[in-house]
Scaffold this motif. Structure first.
Motif, PDB file in Angstrom:
ATOM      1  N   LYS A 278      -5.174 -12.169 -26.354  1.00 48.77           N
ATOM      2  CA  LYS A 278      -5.078 -11.950 -24.914  1.00 48.77           C
ATOM      3  C   LYS A 278      -6.276 -11.163 -24.403  1.00 48.77           C
ATOM      4  CE  LYS A 278      -2.106  -9.927 -21.347  1.00 48.77           C
ATOM      5  NZ  LYS A 278      -0.830  -9.184 -21.081  1.00 48.77           N
ATOM      6  N   SER A 281      -9.351 -13.310 -24.488  1.00 49.29           N
ATOM      7  CA  SER A 281      -9.378 -14.242 -23.357  1.00 49.29           C
ATOM      8  C   SER A 281      -9.896 -13.569 -22.101  1.00 49.29           C
ATOM      9  CB  SER A 281      -7.982 -14.815 -23.118  1.00 49.29           C
ATOM     10  OG  SER A 281      -7.568 -15.622 -24.198  1.00 49.29           O
ATOM     11  N   GLU A 282      -9.495 -12.317 -21.893  1.00 48.66           N
ATOM     12  CA  GLU A 282      -9.984 -11.566 -20.745  1.00 48.66           C
ATOM     13  C   GLU A 282     -11.487 -11.296 -20.889  1.00 48.66           C
ATOM     14  OE1 GLU A 282     -10.145  -9.532 -17.167  1.00 48.66           O
ATOM     15  OE2 GLU A 282      -8.475 -10.708 -17.968  1.00 48.66           O
TER      16      GLU A 282
END
Length: 367
Positions: A278, A281-282
């Motif tokens: 996550k 991805s950021e």
């Protein structure tokens, strides 16, 4: 324009497996038994085509845990030699910042002043962490001090001093308005990491980046070792590169290591050894011009026009050494090119142009 000023304007790249299975000698990738057994003839052909243009340096191509191609070309020498990572250090800094975000110690859209209330330039306190990471801070640019990174300037390695001294100078633009590739952004971010964690940056780098990936030959230039004659050196303007204090780049470019280390770094990034999927991805979410947090991200359609491959790119460039590090997170493809010619332009891969395009296409199409 003098060679010194040409260097000072261009010393950092713009915004733009089982390692023991193969050994490279000279210009040819060899299998362990000494016979030519390249994992992909297309990759070898692309590497040969690049060599025929006069390229000298090193090339590595891998997918997942499989090494597909590795070669030293020309004056790079032993494939296991150490070279400066230059601005790839910025990606490492960005990863450590994302670790602080994951821990709840940092917010990307909070201002620098939130965490550094007495930063000496009050205007800089309004800059956000994200703006620093994407070079939209408007900070004073170290390029304005042409001799700062030269070896005879004797600026040492004090990142806190750099961050609160030179980098705290008059801002060039309002935060968030103008892209300006700037080492000061990451010197300030590195100094911020030290303040938040109460640990020296070099210790953080060793503990959080080098150790998890087993980057056993990696290190960080210091005032005691601003250069190392045993490391790979290159040329600039057709001459031996200028003498540089590599320690003066700090969190923006002072790390070094081997091809094996850089490959291990890429694999650790792909396998979420540093940050969660996550958070990654950021980190690799591109803005309108492909800029992300410490990296650039773009679709490459050179291998398949209908189904482009998302590439995470990080370049490094100081003096006579240029590095292009390309990662396909989804499929685990990794391409690393190290040039010993500082004048070689390694950009334009995103447009299916430049020295790396043919190699990347061959890697993505290889079986």
């Amino acid at each position: 324009m003098s060679r010194l000023h040409q260097f000072c304007r261009r010393y950092v790249g713009p915004a733009t497996l089982v390692l023991s299975s193969l050994f490279a000698f000279g210009n040819t990738a060899l299998a362990a038994d000494g016979k030519n057994k390249n994992a992909s003839n297309d990759i070898e052909a692309a590497a040969t085509a690049l060599q025929q243009t006069g390229f000298q340096g090193a090339i590595l191509a891998a997918r997942g845990d499989k090494l597909l191609y590795k070669a030293s070309i020309g004056n790079f020498g032993d494939i296991n030699r150490t070279f400066r990572f230059a601005s790839i250090t910025k990606e490492m800094t960005a990863i450590m910042l994302m670790q602080e975000v994951e821990a709840g110690h940092l917010q990307l859209d909070a201002t620098l002043g939130t965490y550094w209330s007495d930063y000496p330039n009050p205007a800089v306190r309004a800059v956000t962490i994200r703006q620093l990471m994407t070079h939209y801070s408007g900070l004073f640019n170290d390029n304005a001090v042409p001799t700062f990174h030269m070896l005879n300037a004797n600026n040492g390695d004090n990142m806190q001093k750099f961050a609160t001294g030179m980098c705290a100078g008059q801002m060039n633009s309002q935060p968030g308005t103008t892209f300006d590739y700037n080492n000061c952004d990451y010197m300030v971010l590195g100094a911020l990491l030290e303040k938040i964690t109460q640990q020296p940056y070099v210790q953080l780098l060793q503990k959080r980046i080098f150790a998890p990936a087993s980057m056993n030959s990696s290190g960080f230039y210091t005032a005691a070792m601003p250069d190392n004659p045993e490391h790979v050196h290159g040329s600039l303007g057709g001459q031996a590169e200028p003498e540089v204090n590599f320690a003066s780049y700090g969190a923006a470019g002072s790390s070094f290591g081997t091809l094996k280390d850089l490959l291990a770094f890429d694999r650790a990034f792909i396998k979420d050894k540093y940050i969660s999927a996550k958070s990654r991805s950021e980190m690799i979410k591109p803005n309108a011009v492909g800029g992300a947090l410490g990296v650039w991200v773009y679709p490459f359609n050179g291998a398949d026009e209908k189904n482009p491959t998302v590439i995470v790119e990080r370049q490094g460039w100081i003096a006579g050494i240029r590095i292009l590090n390309l990662v396909d997170v989804q499929s685990g493809n990794i391409l690393i090119i190290v040039s010993t010619n500082g004048d070689l332009d390694l950009t334009q891969t995103w447009a299916n142009k430049g020295p790396a395009a043919g190699l990347l296409k061959a890697l993505l199409q290889s079986k």
